[in-house]
Design an enzyme around this catalytic site. Structure first.
Site, short mmCIF file in Angstrom:
data_model
loop_
_atom_site.label_atom_id
_atom_site.label_comp_id
_atom_site.label_asym_id
_atom_site.label_seq_id
_atom_site.Cartn_x
_atom_site.Cartn_y
_atom_site.Cartn_z
N GLU A 1 -4.55 33.17 20.77
CA GLU A 1 -5.76 33.87 20.32
C GLU A 1 -6.88 32.85 20.40
O GLU A 1 -6.92 31.89 19.61
CB GLU A 1 -5.60 34.34 18.86
CG GLU A 1 -4.52 35.37 18.65
CD GLU A 1 -4.86 36.74 19.21
OE1 GLU A 1 -5.99 36.93 19.72
OE2 GLU A 1 -4.00 37.62 19.14
N CYS B 1 -14.60 33.67 15.95
CA CYS B 1 -14.25 33.89 17.35
C CYS B 1 -14.82 35.19 17.88
O CYS B 1 -15.12 35.31 19.06
CB CYS B 1 -12.74 33.88 17.51
SG CYS B 1 -11.95 35.06 16.43
N GLU C 1 -19.23 29.06 23.99
CA GLU C 1 -19.07 29.45 22.59
C GLU C 1 -19.66 28.34 21.73
O GLU C 1 -19.15 27.23 21.69
CB GLU C 1 -17.57 29.59 22.30
CG GLU C 1 -17.26 30.09 20.91
CD GLU C 1 -15.76 30.13 20.62
OE1 GLU C 1 -15.04 29.18 20.97
OE2 GLU C 1 -15.33 31.12 20.02
N LYS D 1 1.11 24.53 11.21
CA LYS D 1 0.21 23.38 11.25
C LYS D 1 -1.21 23.91 11.00
O LYS D 1 -1.86 24.46 11.88
CB LYS D 1 0.26 22.66 12.59
CG LYS D 1 -0.60 21.40 12.57
CD LYS D 1 -1.37 21.27 13.85
CE LYS D 1 -2.72 20.70 13.85
NZ LYS D 1 -3.51 20.50 12.70
P1 NAP Z 1 -9.05 23.83 18.06
O1 NAP Z 1 -9.78 22.57 18.13
O2 NAP Z 1 -8.45 24.37 19.30
O3 NAP Z 1 -7.92 23.62 16.96
C1 NAP Z 1 -7.01 24.62 16.60
C2 NAP Z 1 -5.74 23.98 16.11
O4 NAP Z 1 -5.12 23.27 17.18
C3 NAP Z 1 -5.97 22.96 15.00
O5 NAP Z 1 -4.93 23.05 14.09
C4 NAP Z 1 -5.96 21.66 15.77
O6 NAP Z 1 -5.62 20.52 15.00
C5 NAP Z 1 -4.89 21.94 16.80
N1 NAP Z 1 -4.99 21.05 17.95
C6 NAP Z 1 -6.09 20.39 18.39
N2 NAP Z 1 -5.79 19.66 19.48
C7 NAP Z 1 -4.47 19.84 19.73
C8 NAP Z 1 -3.58 19.36 20.72
N3 NAP Z 1 -3.97 18.51 21.66
N4 NAP Z 1 -2.29 19.77 20.67
C9 NAP Z 1 -1.87 20.62 19.72
N5 NAP Z 1 -2.66 21.09 18.75
C10 NAP Z 1 -3.96 20.73 18.75
O7 NAP Z 1 -9.94 25.00 17.46
P2 NAP Z 1 -10.82 24.94 16.12
O8 NAP Z 1 -12.05 24.18 16.41
O9 NAP Z 1 -9.99 24.53 14.95
O10 NAP Z 1 -11.11 26.49 15.88
C11 NAP Z 1 -12.16 27.13 16.48
C12 NAP Z 1 -11.70 27.91 17.70
O11 NAP Z 1 -10.75 28.88 17.31
C13 NAP Z 1 -12.83 28.67 18.35
O12 NAP Z 1 -12.75 28.55 19.74
C14 NAP Z 1 -12.54 30.11 17.94
O13 NAP Z 1 -13.08 31.08 18.81
C15 NAP Z 1 -11.07 30.14 17.89
N6 NAP Z 1 -10.59 31.25 17.04
C16 NAP Z 1 -10.00 32.32 17.66
C17 NAP Z 1 -9.53 33.39 16.89
C18 NAP Z 1 -8.87 34.58 17.55
O14 NAP Z 1 -8.17 35.32 16.84
N7 NAP Z 1 -9.02 34.79 18.83
C19 NAP Z 1 -9.68 33.36 15.50
C20 NAP Z 1 -10.30 32.26 14.91
C21 NAP Z 1 -10.73 31.20 15.71
P3 NAP Z 1 -6.72 19.56 14.31
O15 NAP Z 1 -8.04 20.20 14.50
O16 NAP Z 1 -6.26 19.49 12.93
O17 NAP Z 1 -6.63 18.25 14.99
#
Ligand code: NAP
Ligand code: MG
Length: 502
Positions: A268, A303, A396, A192
């Site tokens: 992650e 991140c 963050e 996804k």
């Molecule tokens: P996010 O809002 O948590 O979304 C990540 C994924 O989860 C998206 O595909 C999102 O779908 C999905 N999602 C959202 N709500 C959900 C729910 N209730 N149930 C199941 N899936 C759900 O994060 P983001 O804003 O896309 O990405 C930024 C974050 O990723 C930051 O916190 C960053 O630090 C972290 N990150 C961590 C790493 C690492 O390796 N540690 C690497 C890169 C990024 P939709 O958005 O399509 O709705």
């Protein structure tokens, strides 16, 4: 090194791209079963790039069923490791052959600079796929030091059907980090992608089919977190989920698992990563260049961004002057201009969130930037905080905002660095080698860099301490642990057939 084109040439390619719009399930593009779609937007212009299948639980069920079928009949999972290797190496080659198209697509879809897409995201994603592919036929299982009367084998088996849920900040690269080891291990996957950034994942699935990946092994289900992410997290026939994204959403996946089939979950998550610079740091130009790269690369939507500069008082003013000098070179503008280093933030909503941090605090000192450059763009910003508990220090921000926290000593620097709920990455700059190593051991983070900023590469594990995640690591040979499980097989070597194993 990639030869870059001109701004005009990139614009021309952008006009001519044929963008995917349907989900990829069981080896073919398919609309959502409901027929629904959503718009995908270029965050740099606000222009709608196209419509994408808005999948839901029925599409997830279909994709999981197809992935299960593929896993059970062994068309990929039981293929000779060398044959799996050949397919992944070929996929990597096809990614490189189509690198320019993928780079422009990624830039348009995510607002990322073409410079980064061309020089990092796409070539690195291809490299990751190749690296894991080449590893498959070089991993051996183990024989335990059991008694003379027995042989006890410890073998690794693919975990089964895995769900991969991805963020939008490095769309193709994060996909590669996950599918590389998952496919290498023999799993079938249902991906996804983030709704904002689906295009390169879909194109990659098509390339994988061209490379010879059997149908049903790699499925890309497009749609929102609520409609696709949650049903995948709760699915009873998904054996594990590897998730990269925010800590808030990561926590939900633990609930999904607990409430369904206790699937394994690897998380992650976010970071608020410290970058310590001590008084004795040498070559301030080089330090400043690392600080700027750490804080502003990918608009700070990283991140492992070095978002907290913890600097010893004696060096602070000189360092900040140098950091500003370097940051001024980071041109903000059209991501398709190869001179530009700061493109657009991912979405209007995210732009509003980052902007709100800049408006919030009156007592902090803005040392540089703080301005909004047209809708969706924020220039590199440096803020010195007076309150170590302010949201600028704790949360963050995920934007081009560097928070400066002055400290008096090494000990205070480490204490401030560790005073966070996150633990993804950390850096320390000092000419004192012993102190650098002591610091590296004291910092509670999954990756520590000394006298540099970086995340390592495919050869080193990547993941977090504390609320930055758990359950496994991406990258390196250790990434394969996520997608395999251990089985013990005992062989009885004694003559009597009825000897029991205790
Ligand atoms: P996010 O809002 O948590 O979304 C990540 C994924 O989860 C998206 O595909 C999102 O779908 C999905 N999602 C959202 N709500 C959900 C729910 N209730 N149930 C199941 N899936 C759900 O994060 P983001 O804003 O896309 O990405 C930024 C974050 O990723 C930051 O916190 C960053 O630090 C972290 N990150 C961590 C790493 C690492 O390796 N540690 C690497 C890169 C990024 P939709 O958005 O399509 O709705
Ligand atoms: Mg988009």
């Amino acid at each position: 090194m990639t030869d870059l084109l001109t701004h005009e040439e990139y614009r021309a390619i952008a006009q001519s791209l044929d963008l995917p719009q349907n989900a990829w399930i069981d080896g073919a593009y398919r609309p959502a079963i409901s027929g629904k779609t959503f718009e995908t937007v270029n965050p740099a212009t606000g222009v709608v790039l196209g419509t994408i299948a808005a999948c839901g639980p029925a599409d997830v069920d279909f994709a999981v069923a197809k992935a299960r079928e593929a896993f059970e009949d062994g068309r990929w999972s039981k293929l000779h490791p060398g044959a799996r290797k050949d397919v992944l190496v070929e996929l990597s080659r096809l990614m490189l052959r189509n690198a320019r198209e993928l780079a422009v697509m990624e830039s348009l879809d995510a607002g990322k600079t073409i410079y980064d897409c061309e020089t990092v995201d796409i070539p690195e994603a291809a490299h990751v796929i190749k690296w894991h592919g080449e590893l498959i036929d070089k991993i051996y299982d183990q024989v335990s030091p059991a008694s003379n009367g027995h042989i006890a084998m410890v073998v690794r088996e693919a975990v089964g059907v895995v769900g991969l849920v991805l963020p939008w900040n490095f769309p193709l690269l994060m996909l590669a980090w996950k599918i590389g080891p998952a496919l290498a291990s023999g799993c079938s996957v249902v991906v996804k992608p983030a709704a904002e950034t689906t295009l390169t994942a879909l194109r990659l699935a098509e390339l994988a089919a061209e490379a010879g990946l059997p149908r049903g092994v790699l499925n890309i289900v497009t749609g929102s977190g609520a409609d696709v992410g949650e049903p995948l997290g709760r699915h009873k026939d998904v054996d594990m989920v590897s998730f990269t994204g925010s800590t808030v959403t990561g926590r939900r996946f633990l609930h999904y698992s607990a409430d369904s089939n206790l699937k394994e979950v690897v998380l992650e998550l976010g970071g608020k990563n410290p970058c310590i610079v001590l008084d004795d740091a040498e070559d301030l130009d080089a330090v400043a260049s690392h600080v700027v790269n750490g804080a502003f690369w990918n608009m700070g939507q990283n991140c492992s961004a070095a978002s907290r500069l913890i600097v010893q008082a004696g060096i602070k003013d000189r360092l900040i002057a140098k950091v500003k000098e370097h940051a001024r070179e980071w041109i903000v503008g059209d991501p398709l201009n190869p001179e530009v280093r700061i493109g657009a933030l991912i979405s209007k909503a995210h732009f509003a969130k980052v902007s709100s941090y800049l408006k919030a605090s009156k007592s902090d000192r803005i040392l540089m930037g703080g301005k909004i450059v047209g809708e969706g763009f924020i220039e590199p910003t440096i803020v010195e905080v007076s309150d170590r508990n302010s949201s600028l220090v704790r949360e963050e921000i995920f934007g081009p905002v560097l928070t400066v926290v002055p400290v008096a000593s090494f000990e205070e620097a480490i204490a401030v660095a560790n005073d966070t709920e996150y633990g993804l990455a950390a850096s320390i700059f000092t000419a004192n080698g012993k102190r650098a190593l002591r610091g590296a051991r004291m910092l509670r983070a999954g990756t520590v860099t000394v006298n540099s900023f970086g995340e390592g590469d495919i050869t080193t594990p990547f993941g977090g301490y504390k609320q930055s995640g758990f359950g496994g690591r991406d990258n390196s040979i250790h990434a394969h642990d996520q997608y395999t499980q251990l089985k013990t097989i005992w062989l009885d070597l004694t003559d009597t057939a009825d000897t029991a194993i205790g």
